[in-house]
Design an enzyme around this catalytic site. Structure first.
Site, mmCIF file in Angstrom:
data_model
loop_
_atom_site.group_PDB
_atom_site.id
_atom_site.type_symbol
_atom_site.label_atom_id
_atom_site.label_comp_id
_atom_site.label_asym_id
_atom_site.label_seq_id
_atom_site.Cartn_x
_atom_site.Cartn_y
_atom_site.Cartn_z
ATOM 1 C CE1 TYR A 1 -4.259 6.011 -3.029
ATOM 2 C CE2 TYR A 1 -2.662 4.740 -4.258
ATOM 3 C CZ TYR A 1 -3.406 4.934 -3.111
ATOM 4 O OH TYR A 1 -3.278 4.064 -2.060
ATOM 5 C CG HIS B 1 -6.453 1.487 0.128
ATOM 6 N ND1 HIS B 1 -7.509 1.481 -0.753
ATOM 7 C CD2 HIS B 1 -5.337 1.637 -0.625
ATOM 8 C CE1 HIS B 1 -7.050 1.603 -1.987
ATOM 9 N NE2 HIS B 1 -5.751 1.707 -1.932
#
Length: 245
Positions: A26, A39
């Protein structure tokens, strides 16, 4: 893609390494393309990765001791893949908690042919969950292939992810037939234990759905290293495979 890691000395990796590997991946993606906003689409990050694979490691307490390993990474989003590769090139050190490796090689893999019926084998275990009421409290419950709801929720999850990514569905035909359960690992991610399933199965349905499952992962928690698969053929004999650590 296949990512190979190497170290000049023996490194100790925690047995429950999913969160650490997910965090390293990430960070690489967001260091290059923070505007991707992983997200933003109904909490789906649209990437997955395999277990760490190595031909030579040993278990010492709650650690895995190894000099090198490799893992597979996949996403249906070309921007995520590009950002991950670019992030690796900019920062080739790959840390898994206190273990430090260097990315030795990144290899692009050819997309296999995926039709309306495909045999898959898990490269990382599949997690499927539901909510149950226990003593008056609603709790998350992990499901196994021995339970009918496992199949219902697996299908529903794949349809939700596909629609969230593409904005529409190619159809809703999808089912799996489990051929063999090879392992039922319990995996800890941060402070939560997940019951999961390693297995070989046949998936039948709309080819775009099967292709999406191959790229994004089947089941839940894909970006935490669950649900990655490979296409297998029953008549192909392979040599010694690296062991999943």
């Amino acid at each position: 893609m296949k990512v190979s890691l190497r170290s000049g000395s023996v490194q100790e990796v925690p047995i429950n390494y999913n969160y650490a590997v997910a965090s390293a991946i990430y960070r690489r993606i967001m260091s290059v393309r923070p505007e991707l906003g992983l997200h933003s689409r109904r909490d789906f990050k649209f990437f997955t990765f395999s277990r760490l694979l190595s031909k030579d490691y040993e278990v010492k307490g709650d650690k895995l001791r190894m000099r090198g390993c490799h893992f597979f990474f996949s996403s249906p989003d070309a921007e995520i893949v590009s950002a991950f590769v670019e992030g690796i090139l900019e920062e080739p050190e790959f840390r898994i908690m206190d273990a430090s490796f260097v990315v030795e090689r990144v290899e692009a893999l050819r997309m296999p042919e995926i039709g309306s019926e495909v045999m898959f084998e898990t490269l990382s275990p599949i997690v499927v969950r539901t909510v149950v009421e226990i003593e008056g409290r609603r709790r998350t419950w992990d499901l196994y292939p021995s339970e009918r709801k496992f199949y219902e929720n697996l299908r529903r999850n794949l349809l939700r992810k596909y629609e969230a990514f593409y904005g529409e569905l190619p159809g809703d035909e999808f089912e799996i037939e489990v051929l063999e359960v090879t392992k039922l690992p319990r995996v800890r991610v941060k402070n939560t234990w997940h019951r999961s399933t390693m297995m070989r199965f046949v998936a039948r349905g709309e080819p775009p759905l099967l292709k999406f499952g191959y790229e994004a992962g089947f089941g839940e928690k894909n970006a935490m290293g669950f649900g990655m698969v490979e296409v297998v053929k029953p008549d192909v004999k392979t040599g010694r495979k690296p062991k999943p650590a």
